[in-house]
Design a protein around this motif. Structure first.
Motif, PDB file in Angstrom:
ATOM      1  N   GLY A  14       1.022  -1.236  -0.118  1.00  0.00           N
ATOM      2  CA  GLY A  14      -0.252   0.022  -0.260  1.00  0.00           C
ATOM      3  C   GLY A  14       0.528   1.065  -0.130  1.00  0.00           C
ATOM      4  N   TYR A  15       1.801   1.279  -0.608  1.00  0.00           N
ATOM      5  CA  TYR A  15       2.526   2.078  -0.293  1.00  0.00           C
ATOM      6  C   TYR A  15       3.405   2.687  -1.370  1.00  0.00           C
ATOM      7  N   LEU A  16       2.718   4.380  -1.449  1.00  0.00           N
ATOM      8  CA  LEU A  16       3.262   5.134  -3.428  1.00  0.00           C
ATOM      9  C   LEU A  16       4.740   5.145  -2.434  1.00  0.00           C
ATOM     10  N   VAL A  17       5.707   4.692  -3.253  1.00  0.00           N
ATOM     11  CA  VAL A  17       6.724   4.673  -3.712  1.00  0.00           C
ATOM     12  C   VAL A  17       7.666   5.956  -4.555  1.00  0.00           C
ATOM     13  N   ALA A  18       8.836   6.611  -3.720  1.00  0.00           N
ATOM     14  CA  ALA A  18       9.258   7.894  -3.687  1.00  0.00           C
ATOM     15  C   ALA A  18      10.611   7.297  -4.329  1.00  0.00           C
ATOM     16  N   LEU A  19      10.975   7.560  -5.707  1.00  0.00           N
ATOM     17  CA  LEU A  19      12.719   8.044  -6.441  1.00  0.00           C
ATOM     18  C   LEU A  19      13.291   9.659  -6.489  1.00  0.00           C
ATOM     19  N   THR A  20      13.644   9.365  -6.933  1.00  0.00           N
ATOM     20  CA  THR A  20      13.448  11.159  -7.261  1.00  0.00           C
ATOM     21  C   THR A  20      13.874  11.288  -8.862  1.00  0.00           C
ATOM     22  N   ASP A  21      14.600  12.754  -8.982  1.00  0.00           N
ATOM     23  CA  ASP A  21      14.504  12.613 -10.680  1.00  0.00           C
ATOM     24  C   ASP A  21      16.208  13.094 -10.156  1.00  0.00           C
ATOM     25  N   LEU A  22      16.557  13.862  -9.103  1.00  0.00           N
ATOM     26  CA  LEU A  22      17.643  14.327  -8.803  1.00  0.00           C
ATOM     27  C   LEU A  22      18.627  14.234  -7.481  1.00  0.00           C
ATOM     28  N   ASP A  23      19.666  13.210  -8.071  1.00  0.00           N
ATOM     29  CA  ASP A  23      20.305  12.636  -6.828  1.00  0.00           C
ATOM     30  C   ASP A  23      21.546  12.970  -6.462  1.00  0.00           C
ATOM     31  N   THR A  24      21.627  14.161  -6.061  1.00  0.00           N
ATOM     32  CA  THR A  24      22.884  15.056  -5.581  1.00  0.00           C
ATOM     33  C   THR A  24      24.027  14.268  -4.991  1.00  0.00           C
ATOM     34  N   LYS A  25      24.091  12.798  -4.926  1.00  0.00           N
ATOM     35  CA  LYS A  25      25.043  11.964  -4.332  1.00  0.00           C
ATOM     36  C   LYS A  25      25.952  12.285  -3.355  1.00  0.00           C
TER      37      LYS A  25
END
Length: 755
Positions: A253-264
């Motif tokens: 039941g989760y919304l999975v949040a990835l990223t557009d900009l990975d600053t590392k």
């Protein structure tokens, strides 16, 4: 409060004496206990009626405390496992390279999708942030050092952010978690132990997410619908194994949040580089990934400040992820049960962390104290050996006897038929030039001890028989019938060398010396248990006695070999029956009375040590319990003038009670460290300790003129003998605290010196 009220000692009222004394080879008679102070020996040999004395029976040894010890060990292991799991040491997972992915339409679709994934339905869906909108996201916190600094920067710019928090750190930092929520920020699920969800089975994935929700419920009373898997990045970087984990998160039941900009930013590339990596291009919206824990995040804090300044100039809005998408808040109220379980989890997690930290400090302090003690005692032993070779004592050279003093040797014996003949013969076959008498006191033996001693027909030997009253009563009987002022006490399983008596009485030429401890050696050292005890006697006992001699605080003149001044014993009222360690009790009383107690390394006595673990346990149980009784009885010495109370009692409490009670911590922490981490440091530390012990053992053996080859059993000693010794201390302390009256622990004699 009397010592027996606390430690369960047996204090027997002194009965009236009724005794018969005879020379060797005469008829056997009986003798009851003697009064204290010592009476004069009776004239004549008539037998008088002896009143029977009621004796208290010792209670059975306590057993219930072993259950408490087992529960304590289980709780300790549980705390270590929980802390190890929370820091990703137990069941440790890290990002691993994925195998080459097979072409998949779904995988291609995910890689081209937006950073927010909805995988709860049959078909994947995704979303992107609108233009001029950013969602700052911070992973791996909350961190007590860096998260507050980031919150201050966000508050300075009026920005909101989303914190993908690790459940273990939520439980560890509840106030910080509540501050994040109170300041209008959002929290997402980042697993409980920062596990790589692509590398764990699905049950572990569900557990990681569920525990984080429980921790969040207990700390903040809420759940979250957002989640981000550790070691993730943009949708374009999703692998096939990661996709399976994302689907499993969707099913939860989760919304999975990835990223557009990975600053590392975790690599700390520099503030400028982090800012450049975080700036969206062309006015597009973006989910920006940063970190607020996991190392030095000073560059991240500085970069966020500069980034928000630049975004404000470009008319960007920095808000939470759900707010940026126009969705309801990710936070939902938690039920009462989840709050209760979460509170318990949070408390357990903080308790486990505190316990592990405390145990680590205890382990370090115990190790340092052990090494310092060993070094200090080695130095003192070296000084003692030099002075002994020069014929000097601590306060100068002892005067020489004008003539060899007459000596009485007292041998208390109870069921010693296996070795009594060898003991008596070794005492008679001496090269001591002075007058010598030997008194064997048979303390109600049920075997042929008295008959064997009586049948030897050796000159100067007397045998006295009495009803069983314990070793102190037997010694007091011998003291009452001794003809001379210099007294030697010898156990019935011990033999002297021809020169021993002469060496033993020499220090008593100094009128300030009240007692002399001899050098006890293990005679039956062929088996492994015998070898272990041989090393312990040389390193642990005789090396310590050299140091105690210099410090003026000898705690024990062993019952196997000790010489005493009669006037000193009379001043103390004879041998006390208050404890099961009558030798330690007597020595402590003598030190408190102002008498010097010294160690004579050349006075050698060979004793028979226990030959089985059961026999060894019974002997050491009595020794340890009796020592605790003696320490309690003489506890007021701590505030008295003189070195004994301040030096000796503190040393005994620290190194013979407290540290042995903490010894299980050393073993459990070592096993834990080997199980969850790199075993090489543990093995290196253990090898270092064994090496230090071996070096000190080599020196101690050299001082005692023993072969260093005995040290080959030292490493093995750490795996059985050491554990047995600290279990003895645990048993003894439990017996003392519970107030149980310990029975005399007899051991079987093997007749080592019978030949």
């Amino acid at each position: 409060m009397r010592p027996q009220d606390v430690l369960g000692t047996q204090v027997w009222p002194p009965p009236n004496p009724a005794e018969t004394v005879r020379p060797a080879a005469s008829a056997t008679t009986t003798l009851t206990d003697l009064t204290v102070p010592l009476p004069e020996p009776p004239s004549g040999g008539e037998k008088q009626p002896a009143p029977r004395r009621r004796r208290r029976r010792g209670q059975a040894d306590p057993r219930g405390h072993w259950f408490l010890v087992a529960v304590g060990v289980v709780l300790m292991a549980g705390a270590l496992l929980l802390n190890g799991y929370a820091v990703n040491a137990v069941g440790e997972t890290h990002a691993v390279p994925s195998p080459a992915d097979r072409p998949s339409a779904e995988l291609d679709q995910i890689r081209r999708s937006g950073p927010v994934l909805n995988l709860t339905g049959d078909k994947p869906d995704s979303a992107r942030l609108p233009a001029r909108t950013v969602a700052l996201t911070f992973d791996d916190g909350p961190d007590p050092r860096w998260t507050p600094q980031l919150l201050d920067v966000l508050a300075k710019h009026g920005a909101k952010a989303t914190f993908f928090a690790v459940g273990a750190r939520i439980a560890k930092n509840p106030e910080l978690t509540r501050r994040i929520i109170a300041e209008g920020h959002e929290i997402g699920n980042h697993t409980y132990a920062h596990a790589d969800l692509a590398a764990v089975p699905e049950w572990r994935l569900r557990l990681e997410l569920s525990l984080t929700q429980k921790a969040l419920a207990g700390v903040a009373g809420m759940h979250t619908r957002l989640a981000r898997p550790p070691y993730s990045s943009s949708p374009a970087a999703v692998t096939g194994t990661q996709l399976r984990a994302l689907h499993a998160m969707g099913r939860e039941g989760y919304l999975v949040a990835l990223t557009d900009l990975d600053t590392k930013d975790w690599a700390r590339p520099g503030t400028e580089q982090i800012v450049r990596a975080a700036l969206p291009r062309g006015g597009r919206g973006a989910v920006i990934m940063m970190h607020d824990s996991g190392g030095d995040r000073g560059q991240t804090v500085a970069a966020v400040d500069r980034l928000l300044t630049q975004l404000a100039r470009q008319k960007y809005r920095a808000t939470t992820l759900t707010s940026a998408l126009g969705m309801p808040s990710a936070h939902t109220p938690a039920g009462d049960l989840d709050r209760f379980v979460g509170t318990g989890l949070s408390l357990a997690q903080r308790g486990a962390t505190g316990f592990t930290t405390a145990m680590s400090w205890i382990l370090a302090v115990a190790g340092a104290l052990t090494l310092l003690r060993l070094l200090f005692f080695l130095i003192l032993a070296w000084v003692h050996a030099r002075r002994a070779r020069g014929g000097k004592r601590r306060v100068g050279r002892a005067p020489a006897w004008p003539a060899p003093p007459a000596v009485t040797v007292i041998v208390p014996a109870y069921n010693e038929e296996a070795g009594i003949e060898a003991t008596v013969r070794s005492l008679v076959n001496t090269d001591y030039p002075g007058a010598l008498e030997v008194i064997v006191v048979d303390d109600g033996s049920s075997d042929g001890t008295a008959a064997i001693a009586d049948s030897l027909g050796l000159p100067g030997v007397r045998v006295i028989c009495q009803e069983n009253g314990g070793k102190p009563a037997a010694l007091n009987t011998g003291l009452a019938h001794a003809s001379h002022d210099i007294l030697i006490m010898v156990d019935g399983d011990t033999v002297f060398e021809p020169a021993t008596i002469g060496h033993l009485v020499r220090p008593l030429a100094d009128p300030a010396v009240g007692a002399v401890s001899g050098n006890t050696k293990v005679g039956n050292r062929r088996g492994m248990i015998g070898r272990w005890q041989h090393i312990e006697y040389v390193i642990g006992f005789n090396l310590d006695r050299r140091a105690f001699d210099l410090l003026g605080c000898m705690p024990t003149v062993p019952g196997a070999i000790g010489a005493f001044r009669r006037s000193a014993l009379q001043e103390l009222g004879g041998v006390s029956v208050d404890t099961l360690a009558e030798d330690t009790d007597l020595t402590m009383a003598m030190c408190r009375g102002g008498w010097r107690v010294v160690y004579e390394e050349n006075a050698l006595a060979w004793t028979e040590a226990p030959t089985s673990l059961g026999q060894l346990w019974r002997q050491r149980y009595r020794w340890c319990y009796g020592t605790l009784q003696a320490m309690w009885k003489h506890r007021r010495a701590v505030v008295e003038p003189g070195p004994f109370g301040r030096r000796c009692l503190g040393y005994l409490m620290l190194f013979q009670v407290v540290l042995p009670l903490l010894a299980p911590v050393v073993d459990i922490m070592a096993i834990y460290s080997v199980a969850v981490g790199d075993p090489l440091p543990v093995v290196a530390v253990w090898a270092g300790f064994v090496l230090v012990q071996a070096l000190s053992g080599w020196y101690a053996l050299r001082l005692d003129r023993e072969r260093a080859s005995a040290l080959w059993v030292l490493p093995l000693q750490q795996f059985v003998y050491r554990q047995l010794m600290y279990l003895v201390v645990i048993q003894s302390v439990a017996t003392a605290v519970l107030g149980v009256r310990l029975r005399w622990q007899t051991i079987r004699r093997e007749g080592t010196f019978a030949a």
